[in-house]
Design a protein around this motif. Structure first.
Motif, PDB file in Angstrom:
ATOM      1  N   GLU A   1       0.271   0.385 -10.563  1.00 46.46           N
ATOM      2  CA  GLU A   1       1.312   0.495 -11.575  1.00 46.46           C
ATOM      3  C   GLU A   1       2.557   1.179 -11.030  1.00 46.46           C
ATOM      4  OE1 GLU A   1      -1.792   1.318 -11.899  1.00 46.46           O
ATOM      5  OE2 GLU A   1      -2.657   0.587 -13.770  1.00 46.46           O
ATOM      6  N   ARG A   2       2.404   2.044 -10.052  1.00 47.11           N
ATOM      7  CA  ARG A   2       3.550   2.774  -9.509  1.00 47.11           C
ATOM      8  C   ARG A   2       4.226   2.042  -8.361  1.00 47.11           C
ATOM      9  NH1 ARG A   2      -0.019   7.203  -8.774  1.00 47.11           N
ATOM     10  NH2 ARG A   2       0.757   7.388  -6.636  1.00 47.11           N
ATOM     11  N   CYS A   3       3.642   0.939  -7.897  1.00 48.89           N
ATOM     12  CA  CYS A   3       4.163   0.243  -6.725  1.00 48.89           C
ATOM     13  C   CYS A   3       5.333  -0.661  -7.127  1.00 48.89           C
ATOM     14  CB  CYS A   3       3.052  -0.588  -6.090  1.00 48.89           C
ATOM     15  SG  CYS A   3       3.562  -1.450  -4.604  1.00 48.89           S
ATOM     16  N   ASP A   4       6.405  -0.632  -6.328  1.00 52.76           N
ATOM     17  CA  ASP A   4       7.584  -1.447  -6.643  1.00 52.76           C
ATOM     18  C   ASP A   4       7.707  -2.662  -5.730  1.00 52.76           C
ATOM     19  OD1 ASP A   4       8.246  -0.295  -4.246  1.00 52.76           O
ATOM     20  OD2 ASP A   4      10.154   0.560  -4.916  1.00 52.76           O
ATOM     21  N   ALA A   5       6.607  -3.054  -5.068  1.00 50.09           N
ATOM     22  CA  ALA A   5       6.668  -4.149  -4.099  1.00 50.09           C
ATOM     23  C   ALA A   5       6.927  -5.495  -4.773  1.00 50.09           C
ATOM     24  CB  ALA A   5       5.368  -4.218  -3.302  1.00 50.09           C
ATOM     25  N   ASP A   6       7.593  -6.369  -4.023  1.00 49.68           N
ATOM     26  CA  ASP A   6       7.807  -7.754  -4.444  1.00 49.68           C
ATOM     27  C   ASP A   6       6.743  -8.670  -3.847  1.00 49.68           C
ATOM     28  OD1 ASP A   6      10.439  -7.124  -5.628  1.00 49.68           O
ATOM     29  OD2 ASP A   6      11.051  -6.845  -3.534  1.00 49.68           O
ATOM     30  N   GLN A 170      -7.321   9.063   6.115  1.00 52.43           N
ATOM     31  CA  GLN A 170      -6.439   9.637   7.128  1.00 52.43           C
ATOM     32  C   GLN A 170      -5.652   8.572   7.902  1.00 52.43           C
ATOM     33  OE1 GLN A 170      -8.013  12.882   9.533  1.00 52.43           O
ATOM     34  NE2 GLN A 170      -9.698  13.146   8.087  1.00 52.43           N
ATOM     35  N   GLY A 171      -5.880   7.317   7.569  1.00 50.63           N
ATOM     36  CA  GLY A 171      -5.177   6.245   8.280  1.00 50.63           C
ATOM     37  C   GLY A 171      -5.639   6.100   9.713  1.00 50.63           C
ATOM     38  N   GLY A 203       0.821   1.051   9.374  1.00 54.94           N
ATOM     39  CA  GLY A 203       1.424   2.113  10.154  1.00 54.94           C
ATOM     40  C   GLY A 203       1.015   3.470   9.595  1.00 54.94           C
ATOM     41  N   PRO A 204       1.643   4.549  10.050  1.00 56.36           N
ATOM     42  CA  PRO A 204       1.253   5.893   9.603  1.00 56.36           C
ATOM     43  C   PRO A 204       1.297   6.012   8.081  1.00 56.36           C
ATOM     44  CG  PRO A 204       2.770   6.016  11.459  1.00 56.36           C
ATOM     45  CD  PRO A 204       2.747   4.585  11.029  1.00 56.36           C
ATOM     46  N   ALA A 205       0.173   6.366   7.492  1.00 64.29           N
ATOM     47  CA  ALA A 205       0.085   6.504   6.044  1.00 64.29           C
ATOM     48  C   ALA A 205      -1.054   7.454   5.709  1.00 64.29           C
ATOM     49  CB  ALA A 205      -0.154   5.140   5.378  1.00 64.29           C
ATOM     50  N   ARG A 206      -0.922   8.104   4.582  1.00 56.80           N
ATOM     51  CA  ARG A 206      -1.965   9.013   4.102  1.00 56.80           C
ATOM     52  C   ARG A 206      -2.487   8.479   2.784  1.00 56.80           C
ATOM     53  NH1 ARG A 206      -5.190  13.274   6.076  1.00 56.80           N
ATOM     54  NH2 ARG A 206      -6.148  14.212   4.243  1.00 56.80           N
ATOM     55  N   VAL A 229      -8.783   3.387  -2.867  1.00 60.38           N
ATOM     56  CA  VAL A 229      -7.953   4.307  -2.088  1.00 60.38           C
ATOM     57  C   VAL A 229      -6.505   3.868  -2.231  1.00 60.38           C
ATOM     58  CG1 VAL A 229      -7.422   5.212   0.209  1.00 60.38           C
ATOM     59  CG2 VAL A 229      -9.796   4.784  -0.436  1.00 60.38           C
ATOM     60  N   ALA A 230      -5.632   4.790  -2.558  1.00 58.09           N
ATOM     61  CA  ALA A 230      -4.200   4.490  -2.683  1.00 58.09           C
ATOM     62  C   ALA A 230      -3.450   5.148  -1.530  1.00 58.09           C
ATOM     63  CB  ALA A 230      -3.664   4.989  -4.006  1.00 58.09           C
ATOM     64  N   TYR A 231      -2.528   4.387  -0.922  1.00 52.81           N
ATOM     65  CA  TYR A 231      -1.755   4.884   0.214  1.00 52.81           C
ATOM     66  C   TYR A 231      -0.281   5.012  -0.161  1.00 52.81           C
ATOM     67  CZ  TYR A 231      -5.702   3.943   3.307  1.00 52.81           C
ATOM     68  OH  TYR A 231      -6.926   3.946   3.917  1.00 52.81           O
TER      69      TYR A 231
END
Length: 233
Positions: A1-6, A170-171, A203-206, A229-231
């Motif tokens: 719900e918080r993601c703004d991806a197209d 931890q990615g 790539g680098p993500a938590r 899991v949400a990144y």
């Protein structure tokens, strides 16, 4: 719900055998909620960089469910809010690399595809997010074990999954793969290769572990574990 991806790059599990480690498709996805378009420009960019052979097994998508489920979930959450497109990618087995004691990114085919995926994201003029359509352990006689799932086995799997998910949060793609390799993938982690690919591509993500659970049937012959899991990058 918080993601703004197209655009959502959805990495799913290729349960069937395929000639290549990755399987693309240009086809759109239709569900009871309607049609979701596949981002043709993104897929074409991937093909131009990685090679058209990743379309050779395109029909594999027809009978696979891991991406289809995620498309339905995306429609449920975003359908009333805004349009979106997907990039469906099925990921085959990395078990030959596990037998050889290799980190999969050392395999030229894996490295080339991950690089192509990241490059396509970079060239896209849209906002891109990654979704892993995966689950975790598969245990019990239905999957080849000799005995029904005891409480001790369920707890053993829970402990294994906790360590595995810690690597994912931890990615740490290498640690994710090595954790399964330590036990020769005895718990049959279905999303092992797809999640590995996703972690590298992001790539680098938590990450944050939102929920973990186990689905075990009443006869205790079939158990599948799963998590959310949400990144954020």
């Amino acid at each position: 719900e918080r993601c703004d991806a197209d655009v959502f790059v959805v990495l799913g599990v290729a349960h069937q055998g395929s000639q290549e480690r990755f399987v693309l498709t240009r086809k759109d996805f239709t569900t009871p909620f309607g049609q979701v378009p596949t981002d043709q420009a993104f897929v074409d960019d991937l093909i131009n960089t990685a090679g058209s052979r990743y379309l050779d097994d395109e029909l594999t998508h027809r009978t696979e469910h891991s991406i289809e489920f995620q498309v339905v979930f995306l429609q449920q959450v975003l359908g009333p809010v805004r349009p979106f497109s997907i990039v469906p990618i099925l990921v085959g087995s990395f078990h030959d690399l596990m037998r050889d004691g290799k980190d999969p990114i050392e395999d030229p085919a894996v490295a080339r595809f991950v690089e192509a995926l990241r490059a396509a994201e970079g060239r896209s003029k849209k906002r891109v997010a990654y979704v892993g359509g995966i689950d975790l352990a598969h245990v019990g006689p239905q999957f080849g074990d000799h005995s029904p799932i005891s409480d001790e086995t369920a707890q053993e799997v829970r402990s294994f999954d906790a360590a595995l998910l810690d690597r994912a949060v931890q990615g740490d793609a290498k640690g994710w793969f090595e954790r399964a390799a330590e036990v020769n993938d005895r718990y049959r982690v279905c999303g092992l290769a797809a999640t590995y690919t996703m972690i590298h591509a992001m790539g680098p993500a938590r990450g944050s572990l939102l929920r973990y659970d186990q689905a075990i049937n009443a006869e205790r012959t079939c158990g599948v574990t799963f998590a959310s899991v949400a990144y954020e990058v």
